[in-house]
Design a protein around this motif. Structure first.
Motif, PDB file in Angstrom:
ATOM      1  N   VAL A  93      36.190 -15.474 -41.231  1.00 26.06           N
ATOM      2  CA  VAL A  93      36.292 -15.612 -42.679  1.00 26.06           C
ATOM      3  C   VAL A  93      35.758 -16.976 -43.097  1.00 26.06           C
ATOM      4  O   VAL A  93      35.624 -17.880 -42.278  1.00 26.06           O
ATOM      5  CB  VAL A  93      37.752 -15.440 -43.168  1.00 26.06           C
ATOM      6  CG1 VAL A  93      38.262 -14.044 -42.858  1.00 26.06           C
ATOM      7  CG2 VAL A  93      38.655 -16.486 -42.565  1.00 26.06           C
ATOM      8  N   LYS A  94      35.448 -17.084 -44.375  1.00 29.06           N
ATOM      9  CA  LYS A  94      34.989 -18.347 -44.946  1.00 29.06           C
ATOM     10  C   LYS A  94      36.140 -19.037 -45.655  1.00 29.06           C
ATOM     11  O   LYS A  94      36.886 -18.409 -46.397  1.00 29.06           O
ATOM     12  CB  LYS A  94      33.876 -18.105 -45.965  1.00 29.06           C
ATOM     13  CG  LYS A  94      32.543 -17.753 -45.358  1.00 29.06           C
ATOM     14  CD  LYS A  94      31.902 -18.988 -44.827  1.00 29.06           C
ATOM     15  CE  LYS A  94      30.415 -18.765 -44.623  1.00 29.06           C
ATOM     16  NZ  LYS A  94      29.789 -19.911 -44.013  1.00 29.06           N
ATOM     17  N   ILE A  95      36.280 -20.316 -45.429  1.00 29.81           N
ATOM     18  CA  ILE A  95      37.186 -21.164 -46.194  1.00 29.81           C
ATOM     19  C   ILE A  95      36.300 -22.271 -46.755  1.00 29.81           C
ATOM     20  O   ILE A  95      35.884 -23.162 -46.017  1.00 29.81           O
ATOM     21  CB  ILE A  95      38.318 -21.745 -45.335  1.00 29.81           C
ATOM     22  CG1 ILE A  95      39.197 -20.636 -44.784  1.00 29.81           C
ATOM     23  CG2 ILE A  95      39.143 -22.735 -46.147  1.00 29.81           C
ATOM     24  CD1 ILE A  95      40.330 -21.109 -43.914  1.00 29.81           C
ATOM     25  N   GLU A  96      35.985 -22.150 -48.028  1.00 24.12           N
ATOM     26  CA  GLU A  96      35.024 -23.018 -48.696  1.00 24.12           C
ATOM     27  C   GLU A  96      33.716 -22.977 -47.920  1.00 24.12           C
ATOM     28  O   GLU A  96      33.150 -21.913 -47.761  1.00 24.12           O
ATOM     29  CB  GLU A  96      35.595 -24.413 -48.893  1.00 24.12           C
ATOM     30  CG  GLU A  96      36.800 -24.425 -49.818  1.00 24.12           C
ATOM     31  CD  GLU A  96      37.347 -25.795 -50.054  1.00 24.12           C
ATOM     32  OE1 GLU A  96      36.645 -26.788 -49.815  1.00 24.12           O
ATOM     33  OE2 GLU A  96      38.495 -25.869 -50.509  1.00 24.12           O
ATOM     34  N   ALA A  97      33.235 -24.100 -47.390  1.00 28.37           N
ATOM     35  CA  ALA A  97      31.944 -24.119 -46.699  1.00 28.37           C
ATOM     36  C   ALA A  97      32.083 -23.972 -45.185  1.00 28.37           C
ATOM     37  O   ALA A  97      31.090 -24.057 -44.468  1.00 28.37           O
ATOM     38  CB  ALA A  97      31.210 -25.416 -47.020  1.00 28.37           C
ATOM     39  N   SER A  98      33.281 -23.728 -44.690  1.00 26.21           N
ATOM     40  CA  SER A  98      33.487 -23.626 -43.251  1.00 26.21           C
ATOM     41  C   SER A  98      33.867 -22.209 -42.852  1.00 26.21           C
ATOM     42  O   SER A  98      34.206 -21.382 -43.687  1.00 26.21           O
ATOM     43  CB  SER A  98      34.583 -24.605 -42.814  1.00 26.21           C
ATOM     44  OG  SER A  98      35.796 -24.275 -43.426  1.00 26.21           O
ATOM     45  N   THR A  99      33.823 -21.948 -41.562  1.00 24.54           N
ATOM     46  CA  THR A  99      34.232 -20.642 -41.056  1.00 24.54           C
ATOM     47  C   THR A  99      35.520 -20.784 -40.258  1.00 24.54           C
ATOM     48  O   THR A  99      35.804 -21.829 -39.677  1.00 24.54           O
ATOM     49  CB  THR A  99      33.156 -20.015 -40.150  1.00 24.54           C
ATOM     50  OG1 THR A  99      32.912 -20.878 -39.043  1.00 24.54           O
ATOM     51  CG2 THR A  99      31.869 -19.760 -40.913  1.00 24.54           C
ATOM     52  N   LEU A 100      36.292 -19.702 -40.255  1.00 28.39           N
ATOM     53  CA  LEU A 100      37.520 -19.633 -39.477  1.00 28.39           C
ATOM     54  C   LEU A 100      37.482 -18.348 -38.676  1.00 28.39           C
ATOM     55  O   LEU A 100      37.373 -17.256 -39.244  1.00 28.39           O
ATOM     56  CB  LEU A 100      38.750 -19.640 -40.389  1.00 28.39           C
ATOM     57  CG  LEU A 100      40.107 -19.403 -39.713  1.00 28.39           C
ATOM     58  CD1 LEU A 100      40.455 -20.574 -38.791  1.00 28.39           C
ATOM     59  CD2 LEU A 100      41.195 -19.196 -40.743  1.00 28.39           C
ATOM     60  N   GLY A 101      37.525 -18.473 -37.360  1.00 27.08           N
ATOM     61  CA  GLY A 101      37.606 -17.313 -36.485  1.00 27.08           C
ATOM     62  C   GLY A 101      39.060 -16.997 -36.192  1.00 27.08           C
ATOM     63  O   GLY A 101      39.835 -17.900 -35.869  1.00 27.08           O
ATOM     64  N   ILE A 102      39.416 -15.729 -36.345  1.00 27.24           N
ATOM     65  CA  ILE A 102      40.797 -15.297 -36.120  1.00 27.24           C
ATOM     66  C   ILE A 102      40.798 -14.174 -35.092  1.00 27.24           C
ATOM     67  O   ILE A 102      40.074 -13.195 -35.252  1.00 27.24           O
ATOM     68  CB  ILE A 102      41.428 -14.770 -37.430  1.00 27.24           C
ATOM     69  CG1 ILE A 102      41.406 -15.831 -38.519  1.00 27.24           C
ATOM     70  CG2 ILE A 102      42.847 -14.265 -37.175  1.00 27.24           C
ATOM     71  CD1 ILE A 102      41.775 -15.308 -39.896  1.00 27.24           C
ATOM     72  N   LYS A 103      41.591 -14.358 -34.056  1.00 24.54           N
ATOM     73  CA  LYS A 103      41.844 -13.289 -33.092  1.00 24.54           C
ATOM     74  C   LYS A 103      43.345 -13.111 -33.023  1.00 24.54           C
ATOM     75  O   LYS A 103      44.087 -14.087 -32.924  1.00 24.54           O
ATOM     76  CB  LYS A 103      41.324 -13.659 -31.695  1.00 24.54           C
ATOM     77  CG  LYS A 103      39.834 -13.610 -31.558  1.00 24.54           C
ATOM     78  CD  LYS A 103      39.462 -13.865 -30.108  1.00 24.54           C
ATOM     79  CE  LYS A 103      37.973 -13.799 -29.908  1.00 24.54           C
ATOM     80  NZ  LYS A 103      37.628 -14.021 -28.497  1.00 24.54           N
ATOM     81  N   LEU A 104      43.780 -11.858 -33.089  1.00 27.26           N
ATOM     82  CA  LEU A 104      45.208 -11.607 -32.982  1.00 27.26           C
ATOM     83  C   LEU A 104      45.466 -10.304 -32.261  1.00 27.26           C
ATOM     84  O   LEU A 104      44.635  -9.414 -32.220  1.00 27.26           O
ATOM     85  CB  LEU A 104      45.881 -11.635 -34.347  1.00 27.26           C
ATOM     86  CG  LEU A 104      45.381 -10.702 -35.450  1.00 27.26           C
ATOM     87  CD1 LEU A 104      46.031  -9.345 -35.369  1.00 27.26           C
ATOM     88  CD2 LEU A 104      45.679 -11.325 -36.787  1.00 27.26           C
ATOM     89  N   LYS A 105      46.642 -10.256 -31.668  1.00 28.75           N
ATOM     90  CA  LYS A 105      47.053  -9.071 -30.912  1.00 28.75           C
ATOM     91  C   LYS A 105      48.553  -8.911 -31.040  1.00 28.75           C
ATOM     92  O   LYS A 105      49.296  -9.894 -30.918  1.00 28.75           O
ATOM     93  CB  LYS A 105      46.670  -9.235 -29.447  1.00 28.75           C
ATOM     94  CG  LYS A 105      47.048  -8.076 -28.574  1.00 28.75           C
ATOM     95  CD  LYS A 105      46.603  -8.331 -27.150  1.00 28.75           C
ATOM     96  CE  LYS A 105      47.010  -7.230 -26.233  1.00 28.75           C
ATOM     97  NZ  LYS A 105      46.609  -7.500 -24.843  1.00 28.75           N
ATOM     98  N   LYS A 106      48.977  -7.697 -31.274  1.00 26.08           N
ATOM     99  CA  LYS A 106      50.408  -7.408 -31.374  1.00 26.08           C
ATOM    100  C   LYS A 106      51.061  -7.581 -30.017  1.00 26.08           C
ATOM    101  O   LYS A 106      50.532  -7.188 -28.988  1.00 26.08           O
ATOM    102  CB  LYS A 106      50.610  -5.965 -31.862  1.00 26.08           C
ATOM    103  CG  LYS A 106      52.056  -5.554 -31.974  1.00 26.08           C
ATOM    104  CD  LYS A 106      52.179  -4.124 -32.444  1.00 26.08           C
ATOM    105  CE  LYS A 106      53.619  -3.678 -32.402  1.00 26.08           C
ATOM    106  NZ  LYS A 106      53.764  -2.281 -32.849  1.00 26.08           N
ATOM    107  N   ILE A 107      52.241  -8.182 -30.032  1.00 25.83           N
ATOM    108  CA  ILE A 107      53.042  -8.324 -28.811  1.00 25.83           C
ATOM    109  C   ILE A 107      53.760  -7.000 -28.586  1.00 25.83           C
ATOM    110  O   ILE A 107      54.414  -6.488 -29.483  1.00 25.83           O
ATOM    111  CB  ILE A 107      54.086  -9.454 -28.962  1.00 25.83           C
ATOM    112  CG1 ILE A 107      53.431 -10.782 -29.275  1.00 25.83           C
ATOM    113  CG2 ILE A 107      54.981  -9.534 -27.734  1.00 25.83           C
ATOM    114  CD1 ILE A 107      52.610 -11.350 -28.165  1.00 25.83           C
TER     115      ILE A 107
END
Length: 84
Positions: A69-83
């Motif tokens: 995703v974009k947060i202003e001019a930067s990118t944020l990578g998100i990885k998630l997994k259900k426990i």
């Protein structure tokens, strides 16, 4: 930090997780200010609490749901997994 939490919550919804599901969470960013929000211990603790993450950036997550995703001019990578 609030933008990170909001985007993780959106990623949880996209992954089809329930509101009370616990997750493993991995975050990455190309911007130092964004990365500081999840590498500073106090802020990381808040992110974990708000997103119900049991772990944050503790190794690679296998079979994770991933998004960028974009947060202003930067990118944020998100990885998630259900426990399980």
């Amino acid at each position: 930090m609030r933008e990170i939490v909001r985007n993780v919550q959106n990623a949880r919804k996209q992954a089809g997780l329930e509101v009370d599901d616990r997750i493993e969470l991995q975050l990455g960013s190309d911007h130092a200010d964004v990365a500081a929000a999840f590498t500073t211990p106090e802020l990381a603790a808040i992110i974990k609490q708000e997103t119900l993450a049991t772990s944050l950036n503790e190794g690679e997550i296998e079979d994770a749901c991933a998004t960028v995703v974009k947060i202003e001019a930067s990118t944020l990578g998100i990885k998630l997994k259900k426990i399980a």
